[in-house]
Scaffold this motif. Structure first.
Motif: not given
Length: 401
Positions: A311, A334, A373-375, A330, A327-328, A369-370, A366-367
């Motif tokens: 991602m 993603t 944001r989070n990882y 979506v 969780d990772t 961006a995720r 999208a991956g």
């Protein structure tokens, strides 16, 4: 803070790709560096498996790897290390009795057992991350589970004696509660990722398949489900598959490599599968960027760093709907999630993505961006640091023995 990370079999210095060298090594190495970037002094304690290794090896600014003499100074399979954990723990306890770390964070259950022995000699705030739970491994592998006797009981005890248990995925919390972990001691902090696809695609590993490029990357052990990807390939005409990972030494004689090659032969896809062996960390981004789709189809997965790496490189993931991937990844945003050990559903998802470049691009963006944001590792380190401070304060106020 003075932080001690204990990772008895997974050294940050190890070459990745073997049966006992994978995500945990990456996690410990990156967490140590990210904590040091936040101003902490970090030591990573791992078992010495070579008599020529110095006791202390600088790993990076603010991080040293310390080799603990416990058992023979030679490689020993992870599942055979249990008898050496009391000696590992006594060495730690003696070492720390004169300079106690502000917090100790054990990675894997045997590291936790070693820390439990060390705590008999000196007190310290203690956090535990399991990375994989024996009860889950037993459920999926049954009689093929090679874990030492007593693993499940030791893990259950550690869930109650650790000051904090840090799970890497929400699915793990349910398992920990069933083991008897107090809810107030449980925290969820995901793994992070350090690859962001800033380089260029590296085509050296591929042939010239006209139907798209599928990548499978990781340790070559049966539970990773690489055979599911090979079986699916038989239903994805024209696509080629690169399988990266495996032992550094005697790759062609490795039992899992031989089994997977035999499966590719049996299914008539051997000409479209290439086994390239372990890949250096610095080459992973180029390999990811050269793929159209990254397939991650384990039977079970406590977290799974490879989907995040894909991602981060803006590559869509087709993953098994298990563990940390829930969780990772979506589903439909993603990447795509499919049932584990289901070649037909996997093949349908691969055909869908390989035939639709526009969708692959949307999922990849999208991956990425995720992940941002989070990882990121700075976010992971900050969340971990907060847990350390919480249990450290508990020691000071006498709430932790």
């Amino acid at each position: 803070m003075r932080i001690a990370l204990v990772s008895e079999h997974a050294s940050p210095l190890a070459v990745l790709g073997g049966a006992d060298a994978g995500g945990q090594n990456v996690h410990v190495a990156a967490l140590a560096s990210a904590l040091a970037d936040r101003g902490h002094d970090v030591e990573v304690y791992t078992r010495s498996d070579d008599a020529t290794l110095p006791e202390r090896v600088p790993f990076g600014p603010g991080v040293d790897v310390v080799h603990v003499p416990a058992g023979p100074p030679e490689p020993v399979a992870k599942d055979d290390l249990l008898p050496y954990m009391p000696a590992f723990g006594r060495w730690l306890g003696t070492r720390w009795s004169s300079a106690v770390p502000d917090v100790v964070h054990a990675h894997f259950w045997m590291s936790g057992l070693a820390c439990d022995h060390a705590r008999r000699l000196t007190a310290f705030p203690f956090a535990q991350t399991f990375h994989a739970l024996g009860v889950v491994k037993r459920r999926h592998q049954g009689d093929r589970d090679t874990s030492p006797p007593g693993r499940l009981e030791i893990e259950a005890t550690l869930t109650r004696t650790a000051d904090a248990v840090i799970a890497t995925a929400t699915d793990e919390v349910r398992e920990l509660l069933e083991l008897g972990a107090p809810a107030e001691s449980l925290h969820v902090v995901p793994c992070g990722v350090e690859l962001f696809g800033g380089g260029a695609a590296d085509d050296r590993w591929w042939r010239t398949g006209p139907g798209g490029r599928i990548l499978s990357l990781g340790r070559l052990v049966e539970r990773k489900g690489v055979d599911t990807v090979i079986a699916a390939l038989a239903e994805v005409p024209g696509a080629e598959l690169v399988v990266a990972g495996g032992p550094v030494v005697a790759f062609d004689n490795d039992p899992e490599v031989r089994r997977l090659r035999a499966e590719a032969d049996r299914l008539g896809v051997a000409d479209r599968v290439r086994f390239i062996g372990p890949v250096a960390r610095g080459d992973v981004a180029g390999l990811m960027l050269s793929a159209d789709v990254v397939a991650c189809t384990p039977w079970y997965e406590p977290f799974g760093i490879v989907p995040l790496e894909a991602m981060a490189c803006a590559r869509p993931v087709v993953g098994a709907a298990v563990g940390g991937l829930l969780d990772t990844v979506v589903d439909g945003v993603t990447g795509l999630l499919v049932p584990p050990r289901d070649p037909g559903r996997l093949a349908a998802a691969l055909r869908d993505l390989l035939s639709d470049p526009g969708r692959r691009e949307r999922l990849g963006r999208a991956g990425a961006a995720r992940v941002r944001r989070n990882y990121t590792w700075p976010r992971v380190a900050a969340a971990t640091e907060e847990i350390y401070r919480r249990i450290g304060a508990s020691v000071i106020t006498g709430r932790v023995s």
